[in-house]
Design a protein around this motif. Structure first.
Motif, mmCIF file in Angstrom:
data_model
loop_
_atom_site.group_PDB
_atom_site.id
_atom_site.type_symbol
_atom_site.label_atom_id
_atom_site.label_comp_id
_atom_site.label_asym_id
_atom_site.label_seq_id
_atom_site.Cartn_x
_atom_site.Cartn_y
_atom_site.Cartn_z
ATOM 1 N N ALA A 63 24.008 -2.992 -1.253
ATOM 2 C CA ALA A 63 23.096 -2.764 -0.129
ATOM 3 C C ALA A 63 21.733 -3.335 -0.490
ATOM 4 C CB ALA A 63 22.990 -1.282 0.175
ATOM 5 N N ILE A 64 21.237 -4.191 0.363
ATOM 6 C CA ILE A 64 19.939 -4.826 0.131
ATOM 7 C C ILE A 64 18.962 -4.288 1.170
ATOM 8 C CG2 ILE A 64 18.697 -7.007 -0.038
ATOM 9 C CD1 ILE A 64 21.472 -8.333 -0.469
ATOM 10 N N PHE A 65 17.904 -3.684 0.673
ATOM 11 C CA PHE A 65 16.919 -3.082 1.560
ATOM 12 C C PHE A 65 15.631 -3.896 1.562
ATOM 13 C CE2 PHE A 65 19.536 0.359 -0.030
ATOM 14 C CZ PHE A 65 19.819 1.081 1.114
ATOM 15 N N SER A 66 14.970 -3.829 2.676
ATOM 16 C CA SER A 66 13.630 -4.378 2.724
ATOM 17 C C SER A 66 12.812 -3.530 3.686
ATOM 18 C CB SER A 66 13.647 -5.833 3.198
ATOM 19 O OG SER A 66 12.324 -6.341 3.230
ATOM 20 N N SER A 67 11.613 -3.240 3.286
ATOM 21 C CA SER A 67 10.723 -2.498 4.157
ATOM 22 C C SER A 67 9.301 -2.825 3.755
ATOM 23 C CB SER A 67 10.967 -0.997 4.028
ATOM 24 O OG SER A 67 10.091 -0.295 4.867
ATOM 25 N N ALA A 68 8.437 -2.937 4.712
ATOM 26 C CA ALA A 68 7.045 -3.232 4.399
ATOM 27 C C ALA A 68 6.182 -2.888 5.590
ATOM 28 C CB ALA A 68 6.876 -4.710 4.029
ATOM 29 N N SER A 69 4.939 -2.665 5.293
ATOM 30 C CA SER A 69 3.971 -2.459 6.355
ATOM 31 C C SER A 69 3.587 -3.817 6.933
ATOM 32 C CB SER A 69 2.731 -1.760 5.792
ATOM 33 O OG SER A 69 1.712 -1.758 6.747
ATOM 34 N N LEU A 70 3.438 -3.844 8.245
ATOM 35 C CA LEU A 70 3.009 -5.077 8.909
ATOM 36 C C LEU A 70 1.571 -4.956 9.398
ATOM 37 C CD1 LEU A 70 6.275 -5.677 10.973
ATOM 38 C CD2 LEU A 70 5.626 -6.753 8.811
ATOM 39 N N GLY A 71 0.879 -3.984 8.855
ATOM 40 C CA GLY A 71 -0.487 -3.729 9.284
ATOM 41 C C GLY A 71 -0.578 -2.309 9.801
ATOM 42 N N PRO A 72 -1.749 -1.912 10.240
ATOM 43 C CA PRO A 72 -1.900 -0.546 10.735
ATOM 44 C C PRO A 72 -0.868 -0.228 11.813
ATOM 45 C CG PRO A 72 -4.021 -1.608 10.555
ATOM 46 C CD PRO A 72 -2.998 -2.656 10.279
ATOM 47 N N HIS A 73 -0.189 0.839 11.651
ATOM 48 C CA HIS A 73 0.780 1.389 12.616
ATOM 49 C C HIS A 73 2.127 0.687 12.627
ATOM 50 C CE1 HIS A 73 -2.228 4.011 14.401
ATOM 51 N NE2 HIS A 73 -3.045 2.978 14.518
ATOM 52 N N PHE A 74 2.244 -0.478 12.074
ATOM 53 C CA PHE A 74 3.512 -1.207 12.219
ATOM 54 C C PHE A 74 4.182 -1.432 10.862
ATOM 55 C CE2 PHE A 74 1.401 -2.278 16.174
ATOM 56 C CZ PHE A 74 2.445 -2.138 17.084
ATOM 57 N N SER A 75 5.475 -1.236 10.852
ATOM 58 C CA SER A 75 6.256 -1.519 9.655
ATOM 59 C C SER A 75 7.684 -1.848 10.074
ATOM 60 C CB SER A 75 6.246 -0.316 8.700
ATOM 61 O OG SER A 75 6.775 0.832 9.337
ATOM 62 N N TYR A 76 8.471 -2.269 9.127
ATOM 63 C CA TYR A 76 9.863 -2.546 9.450
ATOM 64 C C TYR A 76 10.762 -1.999 8.351
ATOM 65 C CZ TYR A 76 10.215 -6.176 5.882
ATOM 66 O OH TYR A 76 10.243 -6.823 4.672
ATOM 67 N N PHE A 77 12.014 -1.834 8.690
ATOM 68 C CA PHE A 77 13.025 -1.385 7.733
ATOM 69 C C PHE A 77 14.292 -2.160 8.023
ATOM 70 C CE2 PHE A 77 16.495 1.103 6.153
ATOM 71 C CZ PHE A 77 16.020 1.742 5.031
ATOM 72 N N ALA A 78 14.904 -2.695 6.978
ATOM 73 C CA ALA A 78 16.148 -3.446 7.178
ATOM 74 C C ALA A 78 17.104 -3.174 6.030
ATOM 75 C CB ALA A 78 15.853 -4.939 7.276
ATOM 76 N N GLU A 79 18.367 -3.126 6.343
ATOM 77 C CA GLU A 79 19.398 -2.931 5.327
ATOM 78 C C GLU A 79 20.563 -3.867 5.621
ATOM 79 O OE1 GLU A 79 21.148 0.953 5.227
ATOM 80 O OE2 GLU A 79 22.764 0.306 3.896
ATOM 81 N N THR A 80 20.933 -4.610 4.623
ATOM 82 C CA THR A 80 22.084 -5.507 4.739
ATOM 83 C C THR A 80 23.101 -5.138 3.667
ATOM 84 O OG1 THR A 80 20.669 -7.296 5.525
ATOM 85 C CG2 THR A 80 22.824 -7.913 4.673
ATOM 86 N N SER A 81 24.334 -5.118 4.062
ATOM 87 C CA SER A 81 25.389 -4.780 3.114
ATOM 88 C C SER A 81 26.231 -6.018 2.826
ATOM 89 C CB SER A 81 26.271 -3.673 3.708
ATOM 90 O OG SER A 81 27.431 -3.520 2.926
ATOM 91 N N VAL A 82 26.407 -6.292 1.556
ATOM 92 C CA VAL A 82 27.286 -7.383 1.142
ATOM 93 C C VAL A 82 28.465 -6.752 0.401
ATOM 94 C CG1 VAL A 82 27.488 -9.511 -0.186
ATOM 95 C CG2 VAL A 82 25.312 -8.925 0.913
ATOM 96 N N LEU A 83 29.641 -6.917 0.939
ATOM 97 C CA LEU A 83 30.828 -6.282 0.367
ATOM 98 C C LEU A 83 31.803 -7.340 -0.135
ATOM 99 C CD1 LEU A 83 32.648 -3.796 -0.132
ATOM 100 C CD2 LEU A 83 33.500 -4.083 2.203
ATOM 101 N N TYR A 84 32.167 -7.193 -1.406
ATOM 102 C CA TYR A 84 33.203 -8.045 -1.972
ATOM 103 C C TYR A 84 34.412 -7.158 -2.242
ATOM 104 C CZ TYR A 84 35.730 -11.206 -5.030
ATOM 105 O OH TYR A 84 36.696 -11.993 -5.593
ATOM 106 N N GLU A 85 35.478 -7.416 -1.548
ATOM 107 C CA GLU A 85 36.654 -6.567 -1.659
ATOM 108 C C GLU A 85 37.909 -7.409 -1.487
ATOM 109 O OE1 GLU A 85 37.006 -3.701 1.464
ATOM 110 O OE2 GLU A 85 38.049 -2.270 0.188
ATOM 111 N N LYS A 86 38.805 -7.281 -2.426
ATOM 112 C CA LYS A 86 40.087 -7.973 -2.363
ATOM 113 C C LYS A 86 39.919 -9.471 -2.103
ATOM 114 C CE LYS A 86 42.472 -3.795 -0.922
ATOM 115 N NZ LYS A 86 43.066 -3.036 0.163
ATOM 116 N N GLY A 87 38.980 -10.042 -2.795
ATOM 117 C CA GLY A 87 38.800 -11.476 -2.727
ATOM 118 C C GLY A 87 38.021 -11.983 -1.537
#
Lengths: 247, 412
Positions: B115-139
């Motif tokens: 799971a790769i997360f990213s979050s940061a403030s974009l200035g007063p009052h604004f921010s973002y949150f993101a999560e990406t999942s990379v799954l390696y399973e059975k080739g």
């Protein structure tokens, strides 16, 4: 050197009570401080400030009991109340490597409001005998970092400090120490960055040392030397050009 | 990517409940780095949030009481990324009393999911949150954008978090107990599937437990009632598979926290309702299902030690059209669990019992999940769990699944 001097002057003026001019209508400020405290601080410190908030049960280092009124991060000497700015500084910087975050993003007036409210939690802040502004420490006798200072500091450290800070306890003579909450205090390894909870520079180390154990034992020069040495144990990054072996 | 789980509904559902680490940690070490604190400032043990963490989350990933995040940008790490993974290995034994040939026993690896997360403030009052999942399973490798949303916090600029907005792909904050459970086993009521009453039907999960495209308003209302949290949102729905999606849905929840000797007691109500578009596998028939879910939830700590955490949720559900020719389904169910802080910041134990019944089909499912987790380091956790699931559907299924396994969870 100039930067250090400027920082010293700035910090010195701050510590001597010239905090920013803030309009503080008492009742409104306390109401504001109480509200912020209950939202922000009570989860750890508890609503009454005993350090027994809902988060406390899961923390190995318990949140500070604000009612007892024992503060290590002071610019005042032992037995005296911390200055308002000391409390403000702790709130602003947080305690590094602990669960106490910094709150420098909180508006300045709100931080002062919290400070004012925290002072209502403990009876020590209504004890006038515990206020003595002239006893506030100062940064006189500043000794810049140098090989000579580190060598001198190491000698003093070996003589004065290892009784408590010899992590290996080779002598076996270090008594168990207890903090103000009656909890056993582990031996502090000054090489571990996480013990510098209050410090962001060697000046902070000087402030802590000057107002506690060393306040009546060492001259200002010796205190600076030993602080330079203690800070160097933490990292060489702060002192470019100083050979590790010279420590 | 959307996980396509079509056909063999019971098997898929059983496996999904037992094997998949279906509720991967949502904690984000990025915040610990940003604020120079340990994980335990916000978590009992990730992803289980403590009181401070809940307020941090409710304040749009800003420190509570801090108002607009004026200086947060300067404090942010240069690279606002965090990584988490929770590989597990589990042994599973399925016993089917009606169709013994479906019984099986196997040991499986969950796959490597990062799971790769990213979050940061974009200035007063604004921010973002993101999560990406990379799954390696059975080739095979799959990438899933789990969550990505923009936050507009402290809209009223009073520092109390009265009103905040989120927009994007996300989960609802309040009604569901992912933040209050150590267990990886998905609660049965979250995977309630009215369409899954026979093997060849389309497969659905209870969509509100999955991230969806949504806009929501949320916040705290200390002026009205201290400890009151609210959230209301409109979801653009999720597409579970090619035969079923949610066209739109509404989310509403209220949650109140009170304290006894600084031990929190939380109770709340929640509602999720909307329209599902369904399609027969043959693409010959299309129809719409109106779904409604309403629940109550409670969570409390013992006031003496604050180390025993009891939680539970009860949900009633109604679907008015689950077959091409019609068909109403009513479900009742919930769960009750106990988390124990054995050694603070080190050792935890947990247990949970789930129950779910569908009135019309008399389908009954029960699940017991117990386990421990041990922190080798704040961000390196060893977990072990035992899960027992029984599923009974008259004339069709009578099976039990036993699973036990171990894994590690680590974050950077």
């Amino acid at each position: 050197m100039l930067c250090c001097g400027a920082a010293l002057l700035l910090m010195s003026s701050e510590l001597h009570g010239t905090k920013p001019d803030v309009k503080r209508p008492a009742s409104e400020l306390l109401t504001r401080g109480k509200k912020i405290f209950e939202i922000t601080c009570a989860p750890c410190h508890g609503k009454q400030g005993h350090g027994d908030g809902p988060v406390s049960a899961n923390l190995r280092t318990k949140p500070w009991d604000l009612v007892r009124g024992v503060y290590h991060n002071r610019s005042t000497f032992a037995g005296k109340n911390p200055s308002d700015y000391d409390l403000y500084l702790t709130l602003t910087r947080g305690l590094h490597y602990t669960t106490m975050p910094f709150f420098r993003q909180m508006e300045m007036n709100d931080r002062w409001a919290v400070v004012e409210f925290i002072k209502t939690l403990s009876p020590i802040f209504s004890d006038t005998s515990r206020y003595s502004p002239p006893d506030t420490m100062s940064f006189t006798g500043f000794v810049p970092v140098s090989p000579k200072s580190l060598i001198e500091g190491r000698k003093i450290y070996a003589k004065e400090c290892t009784r408590c800070h010899d992590k290996s306890n080779k002598s076996g003579t270090i008594p168990t120490m207890f903090d103000e909450n009656g909890e056993p205090r582990p031996l502090i390894d000054l090489g571990d960055p996480s013990v510098y909870k209050y410090s962001e520079s060697v000046m902070d180390v000087f402030r802590i040392v000057s107002t506690s154990v060393a306040s009546h034992r060492m001259s200002a020069e010796d205190t600076w030397n030993v602080c330079n040495y203690a800070w160097s144990l933490r990292s060489t990054d702060q002192f470019p050009g100083i050979d590790e072996n010279e420590k | 990517m959307i996980k396509v789980l079509i056909n063999k509904g019971w098997i898929c559902l059983g496996m999904a409940s037992i094997l998949l680490p279906a509720m991967p940690a949502r904690s984000i070490p990025l915040f610990a780095r940003k604020y120079n604190v340990t994980c335990f400032t916000c978590h009992v043990s990730p992803p289980f949030l403590n009181d401070f963490g809940r307020r941090f989350q409710a304040n749009g990933y800003n420190l509570p009481g801090s108002g607009s995040d004026q200086t947060a940008q300067a404090d942010q790490p240069a690279l606002p990324l965090a990584l988490l993974s929770q590989p597990m290995i589990a042994h599973r034994k399925v016993t089917d009393r009606l169709v013994p040939s479906r019984s099986l026993s196997s040991t499986e690896f969950s796959g490597l999911e990062l799971a790769i997360f990213s979050s940061a403030s974009l200035g007063p009052h604004f921010s973002y949150f993101a999560e990406t999942s990379v799954l390696y399973e059975k080739g095979e490798t799959s990438i899933d954008l789990v969550s990505a949303h923009l936050l507009y916090t402290d809209v009223l600029d009073n520092g109390l978090g009265n009103l905040n907005f989120r927009l994007g792909k996300m989960r609802a904050f309040i009604p569901f107990a992912a933040n209050a459970m150590f267990s990886n086993a998905t609660p049965l009521i979250y995977s309630y599937n009215p369409f899954n009453f026979k093997y060849d039907s389309v497969f659905s999960v209870m969509n509100v437990a999955e991230p969806s495209l949504e806009i929501s308003a949320f916040g705290l209302l200390p002026q009205l009632l201290d400890g009151l949290r609210w959230e209301i949102g409109v979801s653009g729905g999720t597409k579970n598979n090619i035969n079923l999606d949610v066209s739109h849905a509404y989310v509403f929840s209220l949650n109140q926290t009170v304290y006894i000797d600084n031990a929190p007691i939380r109770f709340g109500i929640s509602y999720y309702g909307g329209i599902q578009n369904a399609m027969h596998k043959s693409d010959s028939v299309r129809w719409q299902n109106v779904l409604r879910r309403a629940g109550i939830d409670v969570e409390l700590y013992d006031p003496w030690t604050k180390r025993f955490n009891l939680f539970g949720q009860y949900v009633v559900a109604n679907d008015n059209h689950v077959l091409e020719q019609g068909g109403i389904r009513n479900m009742k169910g919930g769960f009750a669990g106990l988390n124990i802080i054995v050694l603070p910041e080190k050792l935890y134990a947990f247990g949970r019992y789930d129950y779910m019944k569908t009135d019309e089909t008399e389908e009954i499912r029960r699940q017991l999940d117990i386990g421990i987790r041990y922190h080798l380091l704040p961000n390196l956790i060893i977990t072990g769990a035992f899960t027992s699931l029984s599923e009974a559907l008259p004339q069709l299924t009578d099976r039990s699944t036993i699973s036990y396994g171990a894994g590690i969870l680590f974050g950077l």
